[in-house]
Write an enzyme that holds these catalytic residues in place. Structure first.
Site, short mmCIF file in Angstrom:
data_model
loop_
_atom_site.label_atom_id
_atom_site.label_comp_id
_atom_site.label_asym_id
_atom_site.label_seq_id
_atom_site.Cartn_x
_atom_site.Cartn_y
_atom_site.Cartn_z
N HIS A 1 62.83 -49.42 1.11
CA HIS A 1 63.56 -48.61 0.12
C HIS A 1 64.98 -48.29 0.59
O HIS A 1 65.61 -47.37 0.07
CB HIS A 1 62.82 -47.31 -0.14
CG HIS A 1 61.39 -47.47 -0.52
ND1 HIS A 1 61.00 -48.22 -1.59
CD2 HIS A 1 60.25 -47.02 0.07
CE1 HIS A 1 59.67 -48.21 -1.68
NE2 HIS A 1 59.20 -47.49 -0.67
N HIS B 1 57.24 -49.44 -5.60
CA HIS B 1 56.50 -50.49 -4.87
C HIS B 1 56.00 -51.54 -5.86
O HIS B 1 55.06 -52.28 -5.58
CB HIS B 1 55.31 -49.91 -4.13
CG HIS B 1 55.64 -48.68 -3.35
ND1 HIS B 1 55.56 -47.41 -3.89
CD2 HIS B 1 56.09 -48.53 -2.08
CE1 HIS B 1 55.93 -46.54 -2.96
NE2 HIS B 1 56.26 -47.18 -1.88
#
Lengths: 328, 328
Positions: free
Chosen positions: A54, A216
């Protein structure tokens, strides 16, 4: 993928972060990233972490005015309590530590365990749970809402408060207030490829998009045939405003998921601002870029954070991290 | 793609840039981006521009300490002389204007014509040509070497010199010195998709990479089966060092082409630093991120800029732009 082997992706990334940022202390083996001047006398320490993939979240937000330390896990996998305890010990000056936890089952369990272990070592720990994503509840990896773009606002605003020397209780209260005043909604235009799998982790045909995607690649609300940037902005902003009716101005984060060009993100921002104007939402500040990403996924998210004058002042306060920097 | 229609991509992007950055004056119709406080009395103006699709280059580098103005063209297409003349007029305080031109045939012709037109209007214009890419000579769109990552260093270092009030001749000399001391080499792991075409502009099969790619997907030196991050770093750094033998420390830019995750770029940086250390090249500063991009192309480039103490001081000088910011 631009990697050596999947097994070393996180360690390689940390070695590269250390080389580029001598102002950070990077423990590659233990996977803890700490601002070099920590602990700071009399100041609360801010620790966050989560699965890697991320970036710049979280390690890229370590530095004056934001996080004191970050614990990167494996790609899309929670870090372990040992990392969090090490981070807490490295940044605690006696004023206590705030754990900033995105609402994913693994992260919540591990930060809970770490808080107990740290308290056993005499460190005072408070926590804040980030759960801003309005798309779905009880998703893959999550009970309740997922934590996404609000994490940036919580880390920045609580970080500014900690930098000012506010006590732990106040820093935690600000972090909670920010989370409660913040909502997000994201879309995917392509699937994400993890190093371990080496191919897209879900199937999203060209010409379709997923509305309400997680960071995700977790399923969102629905799939549709490709929409225009303007149509996506209408859908995303309205999804957020269904849940948050701002009476004050908002901070706007137009966030790229990693694979969408900055030119397109700015164009999307134009449409987001159009919708906000039509809905009579006042905008205080806007940030456009790839901040809370999902590796190479194409797509974007919109995060709105309602602010009063005090929170706006904390937003404008100086910050100096690899991923966010102004005023110093 | 996250767009409305291909025809409005650049205008939409500029509207979104304007909304996020009130410190810039964005003329969406004429396609000129100017720092709001221009012209600055007694200071040289710095103007650059080129095809869109490389963001944050160039419009994202407008602001104190870097460019005075930028002219974005259509995607991968030179801006027109009229834009450049408007930009020059907007930033000229009487101290003259430096045009920073990447070496592509269209850009060179258009900036040449703009310089003549601006001189006709009484604006003193100097130029610098950026041609740092060692991969190939006489490529698609280019006679000689292509201009790529060095543009960031030229804009930053000449921008810092202009901010200090140096005269046009000196600012131009510094810009030329930086270009002469800088070399780049890039690789692509996937093709680029332009809004107009809507599908990849060249064919790069999965499992292969192109060594020496240009920032518009122009062909490089050769195709190979996928290499590791370490092998690519060896190849890219050695290609640069064949042409530049630094006796002084270097600034390192590990630049993403747009579609490669930041986690992978940091891992690649670790390998670049390993090779530089093995070749006994001293590193003064390192910048990792997506700065000179090619829309959604996966891949990365390495740029080395040899610096003396004076250039290093100009690098460290404060800068405040959407894409690069420190010290203010």
């Amino acid at each position: 993928m631009l990697i050596n082997v999947a097994e070393t992706v996180v360690a390689d990334g940390l070695r590269g972060l250390a080389a580029a940022h001598p102002e950070l202390t990077v423990d590659v083996e233990s996977r803890v990233v700490v601002r070099r001047d920590a602990p700071l006398e009399g100041r609360v320490g801010l620790v966050s972490g989560g699965g890697s993939g991320h970036e710049p979240l979280h390690a890229g937000f370590v530095g004056p005015g934001m996080l004191s330390a970050a614990c990167p896990g494996e790609v899309f996998t929670s870090p372990v309590p040992d990392q969090m305890v090490r981070a807490a010990a490295a940044v605690d000056s006696g004023a206590g530590v705030l754990f900033i936890v995105k609402n994913y089952t693994g992260d919540v369990l591990n930060f809970d365990m770490a808080a107990e272990l740290a308290e056993d070592e005499g460190i005072q720990v408070a926590k804040v749970l980030v759960n801003d994503d309005v798309a779905v509840t009880d998703s893959l990896y999550t009970a309740g809402r997922r934590g996404t773009g609000a994490t940036l606002f919580v880390e920045k605003l609580a970080g500014a408060a900690a930098e000012e020397g506010r006590p732990l209780e106040q820093v935690q209260a600000i972090a909670r207030q920010v989370n409660e005043n913040t909502r997000s909604f994201g879309v995917a235009l392509s699937a994400v490829t993890t190093p371990a799998k080496g191919s897209p982790t879900f199937d999203l045909p060209a010409g379709e998009l997923e509305l309400g995607i997680g960071i995700h690649g977790e399923p969102g609300r629905e799939r549709r045939a490709m929409m225009t940037s303007g149509e996506i902005a209408d859908f995303a902003v309205d999804a957020v405003l269904e849940d948050l009716q701002p009476s004050n101005p908002v901070l706007v984060l137009v966030n790229g998921m990693g694979g969408t060009p900055l030119l397109e993100l700015y164009g999307f921002n134009a449409e987001v601002q159009r919708v906000l104007s039509q809905r009579r939402v006042a905008v205080a500040r806007t940030l456009v870029g790839n901040y809370v990403t999902s590796l190479d996924m194409a797509g974007a998210s919109v995060t709105l954070c309602q602010v009063d004058e005090e929170l706006l002042r904390l937003w404008d306060a100086p910050v100096s991290t690899p991923g966010l920097r102004w005023g110093m």
